[in-house]
Design a protein around this motif. Structure first.
Motif, short mmCIF file in Angstrom:
data_model
loop_
_atom_site.label_atom_id
_atom_site.label_comp_id
_atom_site.label_asym_id
_atom_site.label_seq_id
_atom_site.Cartn_x
_atom_site.Cartn_y
_atom_site.Cartn_z
N PHE A 135 -5.98 -18.90 -50.56
CA PHE A 135 -5.35 -18.29 -49.40
C PHE A 135 -6.16 -18.54 -48.13
N PHE A 136 -7.46 -18.30 -48.21
CA PHE A 136 -8.29 -18.47 -47.02
C PHE A 136 -8.36 -19.94 -46.58
N LEU A 164 -7.55 -15.84 -53.76
CA LEU A 164 -8.04 -15.51 -52.42
C LEU A 164 -8.68 -16.71 -51.75
N PHE A 222 -4.68 -12.68 -37.59
CA PHE A 222 -5.92 -13.44 -37.50
C PHE A 222 -6.03 -14.07 -36.10
N LEU A 230 -5.82 -5.61 -51.37
CA LEU A 230 -6.55 -6.53 -50.50
C LEU A 230 -5.63 -7.64 -50.01
N LEU A 231 -4.85 -8.20 -50.93
CA LEU A 231 -3.90 -9.26 -50.55
C LEU A 231 -2.89 -8.73 -49.54
N VAL A 238 -5.05 -20.57 -44.73
CA VAL A 238 -5.00 -19.88 -43.44
C VAL A 238 -5.94 -20.56 -42.44
N LEU A 257 -4.52 -8.49 -46.19
CA LEU A 257 -4.78 -9.82 -45.64
C LEU A 257 -3.50 -10.43 -45.07
N CYS A 258 -2.40 -10.20 -45.80
CA CYS A 258 -1.13 -10.79 -45.35
C CYS A 258 -0.62 -10.11 -44.08
N PHE A 262 -7.19 -5.62 -55.82
CA PHE A 262 -6.95 -6.95 -55.26
C PHE A 262 -5.55 -7.09 -54.70
N LEU A 312 -7.85 -13.70 -59.48
CA LEU A 312 -7.51 -13.27 -58.13
C LEU A 312 -8.50 -13.80 -57.10
#
Lengths: 157, 135
Positions: free
Chosen positions: A29-30, A26, B25, B16-17, A33, B20-21, B13, A22
């Motif tokens: 993902f970052f 992440l 931002f 957390l995801l 983004v 975040l989604c 997690f 995971l």
């Protein structure tokens, strides 16, 4: 031997594999983004208004026209999707053509103008005129333009 | 004793995801809607309509706002807001809410000042706002 086993202290074991899986997800993902954000906001300082009367941007998929302020090396640059245009007459005509095609496909689409606050009205005006001309060519009654700004905290600007 | 932390980490997690989604931002962007008729003749000049109030945005560093006519002259957007609110709701109350307000920026006027001017006119409560040009 059997006595030794009997008195062995139980150990706490943590399976780190899913955590690492995971964590890497992440990280990916970052990275994605961060790159998207860079493309959308590169070099543009939007106008900010204190106690702004602006409204939240709720259009699902507007046509976004980014206008970057001129630098010492280049003039103002207009970015629509992946295309870049300058403020010359021929380039503005190409921009109008692309906008016309986009509006013909999606007549209800709003046109968001994200112009840098350091640019001048002389730079922004051809962009507005191109949007209005494109709406006219797409046989729409009006150009649905929206001027993009940020809402500043009171006292910060 | 073995603590089953794997499922705990999985769920944490996933949460957390999820956050975040769903999080936004970057700076929050907002918009000023501006509808401009495509055909110039669509809203042709109405001779019976009152002449518009023209607010000029100059390229001067100080005192970059000017109102055409014999009105109090604002020096910045805050003073413009005060003047316009007084014109609309003050004792004199000379202008209706749908009175045409034309913003006439100088070609060298900073876009940030133009948007500030537009913001002040909207905040003053006027609904019929446009840019003075060939648009």
């Amino acid at each position: 031997m059997s006595r030794l086993h009997r008195h062995q202290i139980p150990t706490l074991q943590t399976n780190l594999t899913p955590l690492i899986d995971l964590s890497f997800l992440l990280v990916i993902f970052f990275v994605l983004v961060a790159r998207v954000g860079e493309v959308n906001t590169a070099g543009i300082q939007l106008p900010s208004t204190v106690n702004g009367a602006s409204i939240p941007d709720e259009a699902p998929t507007p046509l976004v026209l980014n206008l970057m302020a001129p630098t010492a090396d280049t003039g103002a640059v207009i970015v629509l999707n992946d295309s870049r245009y300058s403020l010359t007459a021929a380039s503005i005509q190409s921009l109008t053509d692309e906008l016309t095609a986009a509006l013909a496909a999606r007549p209800m689409a709003e046109i968001n103008i994200r112009a840098d606050r350091r640019s001048t009205y002389g730079d922004v005006r051809p962009v507005i005129e191109a949007a209005v001309r494109a709406a006219e060519l797409a046989h729409l009654p009006a150009a649905r333009i929206r001027l993009v700004a940020t809402r500043a905290q009171a006292g910060s600007v | 004793m073995v603590l089953a932390v794997v499922s705990l980490i999985d769920v944490v997690f996933l949460l957390l995801l999820y956050f975040l989604c769903t999080a936004k931002f970057g700076t929050s962007e907002e918009v000023f809607p501006l509808e401009i008729p495509a055909a110039a003749s669509a809203e042709g000049s109405n001779p019976a309509a009152a002449p518009p109030l023209v607010v000029r945005v100059t390229d001067a560093a100080q005192g970059w706002l000017r109102i055409d006519g014999d009105w109090p002259q604002p020096r910045n957007e805050q003073e413009l807001l005060t003047v316009l609110q007084d014109l609309r709701t003050g004792d004199s109350s000379m202008l209706a809410i749908d009175h045409s307000i034309l913003i006439a920026p100088h070609p060298h006027a900073a876009w940030g000042n133009v948007v500030s001017t537009y913001n002040a006119v909207v905040r003053a409560g006027f609904t019929n706002i446009g840019f003075e040009s060939s648009l």
